[in-house]
Design an enzyme around this catalytic site. Structure first.
Site, mmCIF file in Angstrom:
data_model
loop_
_atom_site.group_PDB
_atom_site.id
_atom_site.type_symbol
_atom_site.label_atom_id
_atom_site.label_comp_id
_atom_site.label_asym_id
_atom_site.label_seq_id
_atom_site.Cartn_x
_atom_site.Cartn_y
_atom_site.Cartn_z
ATOM 1 N N TYR A 1 -2.211 -5.697 10.272
ATOM 2 C CA TYR A 1 -1.336 -4.949 9.346
ATOM 3 C C TYR A 1 0.106 -4.947 9.844
ATOM 4 C CZ TYR A 1 0.223 -0.728 6.750
ATOM 5 O OH TYR A 1 0.878 0.166 5.951
ATOM 6 N N LYS B 1 3.488 -6.309 7.943
ATOM 7 C CA LYS B 1 4.611 -5.434 7.593
ATOM 8 C C LYS B 1 5.892 -5.895 8.307
ATOM 9 C CE LYS B 1 2.662 -2.498 4.671
ATOM 10 N NZ LYS B 1 3.035 -2.411 3.260
HETATM 11 N N1 LIG Z 1 -1.036 5.861 3.528
HETATM 12 C C1 LIG Z 1 -0.262 5.662 4.595
HETATM 13 O O1 LIG Z 1 -0.401 6.334 5.629
HETATM 14 C C2 LIG Z 1 0.840 4.640 4.539
HETATM 15 C C3 LIG Z 1 1.816 4.677 5.549
HETATM 16 C C4 LIG Z 1 2.837 3.748 5.533
HETATM 17 C C5 LIG Z 1 2.892 2.798 4.548
HETATM 18 N N2 LIG Z 1 1.928 2.769 3.571
HETATM 19 C C6 LIG Z 1 2.040 1.735 2.566
HETATM 20 O O2 LIG Z 1 2.185 2.348 1.310
HETATM 21 C C7 LIG Z 1 1.660 1.503 0.288
HETATM 22 C C8 LIG Z 1 0.699 2.296 -0.587
HETATM 23 O O3 LIG Z 1 -0.319 2.814 0.243
HETATM 24 P P1 LIG Z 1 -1.270 4.034 -0.186
HETATM 25 O O4 LIG Z 1 -1.400 4.897 1.004
HETATM 26 O O5 LIG Z 1 -0.852 4.601 -1.486
HETATM 27 O O6 LIG Z 1 -2.645 3.212 -0.333
HETATM 28 P P2 LIG Z 1 -3.903 3.387 -1.322
HETATM 29 O O7 LIG Z 1 -4.072 4.796 -1.753
HETATM 30 O O8 LIG Z 1 -5.015 2.715 -0.613
HETATM 31 O O9 LIG Z 1 -3.456 2.522 -2.593
HETATM 32 C C9 LIG Z 1 -3.245 1.128 -2.428
HETATM 33 C C10 LIG Z 1 -2.897 0.527 -3.770
HETATM 34 O O10 LIG Z 1 -2.724 -0.887 -3.579
HETATM 35 C C11 LIG Z 1 -3.544 -1.583 -4.532
HETATM 36 N N3 LIG Z 1 -4.064 -2.839 -3.992
HETATM 37 C C12 LIG Z 1 -4.690 -3.032 -2.813
HETATM 38 N N4 LIG Z 1 -5.097 -4.300 -2.706
HETATM 39 C C13 LIG Z 1 -4.711 -4.926 -3.845
HETATM 40 C C14 LIG Z 1 -4.854 -6.254 -4.361
HETATM 41 N N5 LIG Z 1 -5.521 -7.222 -3.682
HETATM 42 N N6 LIG Z 1 -4.345 -6.541 -5.585
HETATM 43 C C15 LIG Z 1 -3.721 -5.583 -6.314
HETATM 44 N N7 LIG Z 1 -3.543 -4.317 -5.877
HETATM 45 C C16 LIG Z 1 -4.044 -3.994 -4.676
HETATM 46 C C17 LIG Z 1 -4.675 -0.605 -4.830
HETATM 47 O O11 LIG Z 1 -5.169 -0.819 -6.147
HETATM 48 P P3 LIG Z 1 -6.632 -1.383 -6.491
HETATM 49 O O12 LIG Z 1 -7.586 -0.889 -5.473
HETATM 50 O O13 LIG Z 1 -6.846 -0.869 -7.888
HETATM 51 O O14 LIG Z 1 -6.443 -2.845 -6.440
HETATM 52 C C18 LIG Z 1 -3.985 0.753 -4.789
HETATM 53 O O15 LIG Z 1 -3.418 1.083 -6.037
HETATM 54 C C19 LIG Z 1 1.000 0.318 1.019
HETATM 55 O O16 LIG Z 1 1.891 -0.777 1.025
HETATM 56 C C20 LIG Z 1 0.822 0.839 2.444
HETATM 57 O O17 LIG Z 1 0.836 -0.198 3.377
HETATM 58 C C21 LIG Z 1 0.905 3.673 3.542
#
Ligand SMILES: NC(=O)c1ccc[n+]([C@@H]2O[C@H](COP(=O)([O-])OP(=O)(O)OC[C@H]3O[C@@H](n4cnc5c(N)ncnc54)[C@H](OP(=O)(O)O)[C@@H]3O)[C@@H](O)[C@H]2O)c1
Length: 227
Positions: free
Chosen positions: A147, A151
């Site tokens: 990951y 990133k």
């Molecule tokens: N949560 C954290 O602690 C955190 C911290 C820093 C950065 N981030 C970043 O923030 C962003 C959103 O994360 P989140 O925490 O909201 O995650 P999440 O709740 O797991 O949601 C991830 C989203 O990405 C979509 N996705 C994943 N794989 C995909 C694929 N192959 N094709 C199309 N869509 C896909 C999922 O939709 P489907 O499952 O419907 O495909 C879902 O809507 C990500 O880039 C993550 O790296 C998260």
């Protein structure tokens, strides 16, 4: 002209909250994700267009941008939010499959969408591309090598994009959130930021005054110390 936005990863978590908040702020929203049922629920709630697309397929990624552009008329903002961190393993256990899958969704897809956006927005000399990275770019963590590598790659790309887009009148923002309590995590972390709080910071960047571009935004829950 009405503000419009294409948001990836809008079926849950941070992306769905960004969609909700931008819709409430008067944006025309286009949402996407893989989960057709979750996507339909978001579309129904926000009364907005969308498309179920697996971002791992590069051809579908390019088609997605064209579909959103057609539905919205023009794309004023792109939020490259979709991403995942599944291979939380030591380096000895990293596989080519895990690397390729993570690259396809966490790096290649946002790059291709940004490319398509820059073509459209640059021609109009107006627009905003937001890439959601992670505070892992600012830290070193065990078992996050896949990951973290992806990133960091998107971080490198976003730096180049910022320069090239500026010359074409297009804003670029790199977002570096710390821990957010979403299904992204294996275990619930109620001590981390809420998805709507994390989304609000992204919306703040998108709704900054016309004469301001936020190039980078780093933010974390107060409990986090890995900086
Ligand atoms: N949560 C954290 O602690 C955190 C911290 C820093 C950065 N981030 C970043 O923030 C962003 C959103 O994360 P989140 O925490 O909201 O995650 P999440 O709740 O797991 O949601 C991830 C989203 O990405 C979509 N996705 C994943 N794989 C995909 C694929 N192959 N094709 C199309 N869509 C896909 C999922 O939709 P489907 O499952 O419907 O495909 C879902 O809507 C990500 O880039 C993550 O790296 C998260």
């Amino acid at each position: 002209m009405q503000k419009t936005v294409l948001i990836t990863g809008a079926t849950r978590g941070i992306g769905r909250e960004v969609a909700r908040q931008l819709k409430a702020a008067g944006y025309a929203v286009f949402v996407t994700g893989r989960d057709a049922r979750a996507l339909a629920a978001v579309q129904k709630e926000l009364d907005c267009p969308g498309a179920a697309v697996d971002l791992g397929d590069p051809n579908r990624v390019v088609d997605l941008y064209a579909t959103a552009q057609k539905a919205l008329g023009h794309v004023e903002a792109l939020v490259n939010n979709a991403g995942f961190n599944e291979a939380k393993v030591g380096i000895e256990k990293v596989t080519p499959e895990a690397l390729d899958h993570s690259y396809a969704v966490n790096v290649r897809a946002p790059i291709l969408l940004a490319r398509e956006a820059l073509k459209e927005m640059g021609a109009r000399r107006s627009g905003h591309i937001v890439n959601v990275l992670s505070s892992v770019v600012k830290a070193k963590l065990e078992n996050y090598s896949v990951y973290s590598t992806m990133k960091h790659a998107l971080h490198g790309f976003t730096g180049c994009l910022t320069k090239e887009a500026r010359a074409q009148g297009v804003k670029v923002t790199a977002i570096y959130p710390g821990g957010v309590d979403t299904t992204f995590r294996t275990n619930a972390r109620p001590d981390y930021m809420r998805a709507d709080s994390a989304a609000r910071m992204i919306v703040l960047c998108l709704t900054a005054p016309e004469d301001v571009v936020v190039h980078e935004l780093v933010y974390r829950p107060l409990v986090e110390t890995n900086f």
